[in-house]
Write a protein that holds these residues in place. Structure first.
Motif, short mmCIF file in Angstrom:
data_model
loop_
_atom_site.label_atom_id
_atom_site.label_comp_id
_atom_site.label_asym_id
_atom_site.label_seq_id
_atom_site.Cartn_x
_atom_site.Cartn_y
_atom_site.Cartn_z
N TYR A 27 -5.53 -31.33 3.75
CA TYR A 27 -6.96 -31.09 3.91
C TYR A 27 -7.69 -30.97 2.58
CZ TYR A 27 -11.40 -29.11 5.29
OH TYR A 27 -12.74 -28.90 5.44
N ASP A 28 -7.14 -30.19 1.67
CA ASP A 28 -7.85 -29.95 0.41
C ASP A 28 -8.07 -31.22 -0.40
OD1 ASP A 28 -8.27 -27.24 0.84
OD2 ASP A 28 -6.31 -26.70 0.01
N SER A 29 -7.13 -32.16 -0.32
CA SER A 29 -7.26 -33.40 -1.09
C SER A 29 -7.98 -34.51 -0.32
CB SER A 29 -5.88 -33.90 -1.51
OG SER A 29 -5.28 -32.97 -2.39
N LEU A 30 -8.23 -34.28 0.94
CA LEU A 30 -8.98 -35.25 1.74
C LEU A 30 -10.44 -35.23 1.30
CD1 LEU A 30 -8.98 -37.11 4.39
CD2 LEU A 30 -9.93 -35.10 5.49
N THR A 31 -10.99 -36.38 1.02
CA THR A 31 -12.39 -36.47 0.63
C THR A 31 -13.12 -37.45 1.54
OG1 THR A 31 -12.05 -38.29 -0.92
CG2 THR A 31 -11.81 -36.03 -1.80
N MET A 32 -14.42 -37.27 1.63
CA MET A 32 -15.23 -38.21 2.39
C MET A 32 -15.18 -39.59 1.72
SD MET A 32 -16.27 -36.62 5.04
CE MET A 32 -17.84 -36.53 5.87
N SER A 52 -20.23 -32.87 7.60
CA SER A 52 -19.33 -32.22 6.64
C SER A 52 -17.88 -32.62 6.92
CB SER A 52 -19.45 -30.69 6.74
OG SER A 52 -18.93 -30.24 7.97
N LYS A 53 -17.04 -32.37 5.95
CA LYS A 53 -15.61 -32.65 6.11
C LYS A 53 -15.02 -31.83 7.27
CE LYS A 53 -12.40 -31.35 3.01
NZ LYS A 53 -11.47 -31.38 1.84
N PRO A 54 -15.30 -30.52 7.38
CA PRO A 54 -14.74 -29.78 8.51
C PRO A 54 -15.17 -30.35 9.87
CG PRO A 54 -15.56 -28.24 6.87
CD PRO A 54 -15.98 -29.61 6.43
N GLU A 55 -16.43 -30.79 9.97
CA GLU A 55 -16.92 -31.37 11.23
C GLU A 55 -16.17 -32.67 11.55
OE1 GLU A 55 -19.42 -30.40 13.40
OE2 GLU A 55 -20.07 -28.63 12.30
N LEU A 56 -15.97 -33.52 10.55
CA LEU A 56 -15.27 -34.78 10.76
C LEU A 56 -13.82 -34.55 11.14
CD1 LEU A 56 -15.01 -37.86 10.70
CD2 LEU A 56 -14.74 -37.71 8.20
N VAL A 57 -13.15 -33.67 10.43
CA VAL A 57 -11.74 -33.38 10.73
C VAL A 57 -11.59 -32.82 12.14
CG1 VAL A 57 -9.81 -31.86 10.12
CG2 VAL A 57 -11.00 -33.16 8.34
N THR A 58 -12.46 -31.89 12.49
CA THR A 58 -12.39 -31.29 13.82
C THR A 58 -12.69 -32.31 14.91
OG1 THR A 58 -13.00 -29.15 12.89
CG2 THR A 58 -13.27 -29.42 15.26
N ALA A 59 -13.65 -33.18 14.68
CA ALA A 59 -13.96 -34.23 15.66
C ALA A 59 -12.76 -35.15 15.84
CB ALA A 59 -15.19 -35.02 15.23
N SER A 97 2.69 -31.28 14.77
CA SER A 97 3.17 -30.01 14.21
C SER A 97 2.95 -29.98 12.71
CB SER A 97 4.65 -29.81 14.53
OG SER A 97 4.83 -29.59 15.90
N ALA A 98 3.27 -31.08 12.04
CA ALA A 98 3.07 -31.14 10.58
C ALA A 98 1.59 -31.02 10.25
CB ALA A 98 3.64 -32.45 10.03
N LEU A 99 0.77 -31.67 11.02
CA LEU A 99 -0.67 -31.62 10.81
C LEU A 99 -1.21 -30.20 11.00
CD1 LEU A 99 -3.04 -33.58 10.25
CD2 LEU A 99 -3.28 -33.83 12.72
N MET A 100 -0.77 -29.54 12.07
CA MET A 100 -1.25 -28.18 12.34
C MET A 100 -0.76 -27.19 11.29
SD MET A 100 -3.28 -28.78 14.68
CE MET A 100 -3.88 -27.14 14.93
N ARG A 101 0.46 -27.37 10.80
CA ARG A 101 0.95 -26.49 9.72
C ARG A 101 0.07 -26.64 8.49
NH1 ARG A 101 5.74 -28.55 11.34
NH2 ARG A 101 5.96 -29.76 9.45
N GLY A 102 -0.28 -27.87 8.15
CA GLY A 102 -1.14 -28.12 7.00
C GLY A 102 -2.52 -27.51 7.18
N LEU A 103 -3.07 -27.62 8.36
CA LEU A 103 -4.39 -27.05 8.62
C LEU A 103 -4.35 -25.53 8.64
CD1 LEU A 103 -5.81 -29.52 11.27
CD2 LEU A 103 -6.63 -29.17 8.94
N THR A 104 -3.24 -24.97 9.09
CA THR A 104 -3.08 -23.52 9.07
C THR A 104 -3.16 -22.99 7.65
OG1 THR A 104 -1.76 -23.57 11.08
CG2 THR A 104 -1.57 -21.60 9.72
N ARG A 115 -14.09 -21.80 10.86
CA ARG A 115 -15.21 -21.61 11.78
C ARG A 115 -15.40 -22.82 12.69
NH1 ARG A 115 -19.84 -23.62 11.71
NH2 ARG A 115 -19.82 -24.25 9.54
N VAL A 116 -15.39 -24.01 12.10
CA VAL A 116 -15.61 -25.23 12.89
C VAL A 116 -14.44 -25.48 13.83
CG1 VAL A 116 -15.97 -27.72 12.78
CG2 VAL A 116 -17.17 -26.23 11.19
N LEU A 117 -13.21 -25.26 13.36
CA LEU A 117 -12.03 -25.43 14.23
C LEU A 117 -12.11 -24.48 15.42
CD1 LEU A 117 -9.04 -25.83 11.75
CD2 LEU A 117 -9.83 -27.52 13.42
#
Length: 191
Positions: A27-32, A52-59, A97-104, A115-117
């Protein structure tokens, strides 16, 4: 979210690219900019659609999760849980699972993401799960006053993280089925 001018196919393509990038760089290295380059979309289009990035990722995560749990109604709680398991194969569970661990990890330093998640992914999924449990109550499978009802999301989400920590492996459908039969249904005293 503003009114989409993207076709559902184009939106799905964008969401797939976002999830692929999340898995690749976190997530931290992901850019628009990276999303725009990967999808051959303009950054302005991305911001116009998702702000925003959080909105896009959550969508992207919400889109990927598919139809809600509340749409599953087999006539029994165990059947509903089994049907939910059939929606995802073991390979997808490993990726998720890997994705959720990273987001955690990411939510610890990104309060906007958390907040958005919570608002757009976790709360709607909890509400969908409540519908499934409420139907089981209406069928007489679960008592109305069973205190475990409020902890079903915690039990289910916790299974993903606990198995990784305890046994260094990700859950598969067999594990989740056994977990539901041994932990979740007995806690609910489901008949």
């Amino acid at each position: 979210m503003s009114r989409s001018r993207l076709t559902p196919e184009r939106e799905a393509e964008l969401f797939d690219a976002v999830l692929d990038l999340l898995r690749e760089v976190g997530y931290d290295s992901l850019t628009m900019d990276a999303v725009a380059a990967r999808t051959r979309a303009s950054k302005a289009t991305l911001y116009r659609q998702w702000h925003s990035k959080p909105e896009l990722v959550t969508a992207a995560l919400r889109h990927h999760s598919g139809p809600g749990a509340d749409r599953v109604d087999t006539g029994s709680l165990r059947g509903d849980f089994q049907e939910m398991m059939l929606r995802v194969d073991d390979c997808q569970l490993e990726k998720d699972s890997a994705l959720m661990r990273g987001l955690t990890l990411a939510v610890n330093t990104n309060p906007d993401l958390l907040r958005v998640l919570q608002e757009k992914l976790i709360e709607p999924e909890q509400n969908e799960l409540r519908v499934v449990i409420d139907r089981a109550v209406a069928r007489g499978e679960v008592r109305t006053d069973n205190p475990a009802r409020e902890f079903v999301p915690h039990m289910l989400f916790g299974a993903f993280f606990a198995l990784q920590m305890i046994e260094d492996r990700v859950p598969n459908r067999d594990f989740l089925t056994r977990y539901i039969d041994a932990v979740v249904l007995p806690a609910l005293e489901a008949r």
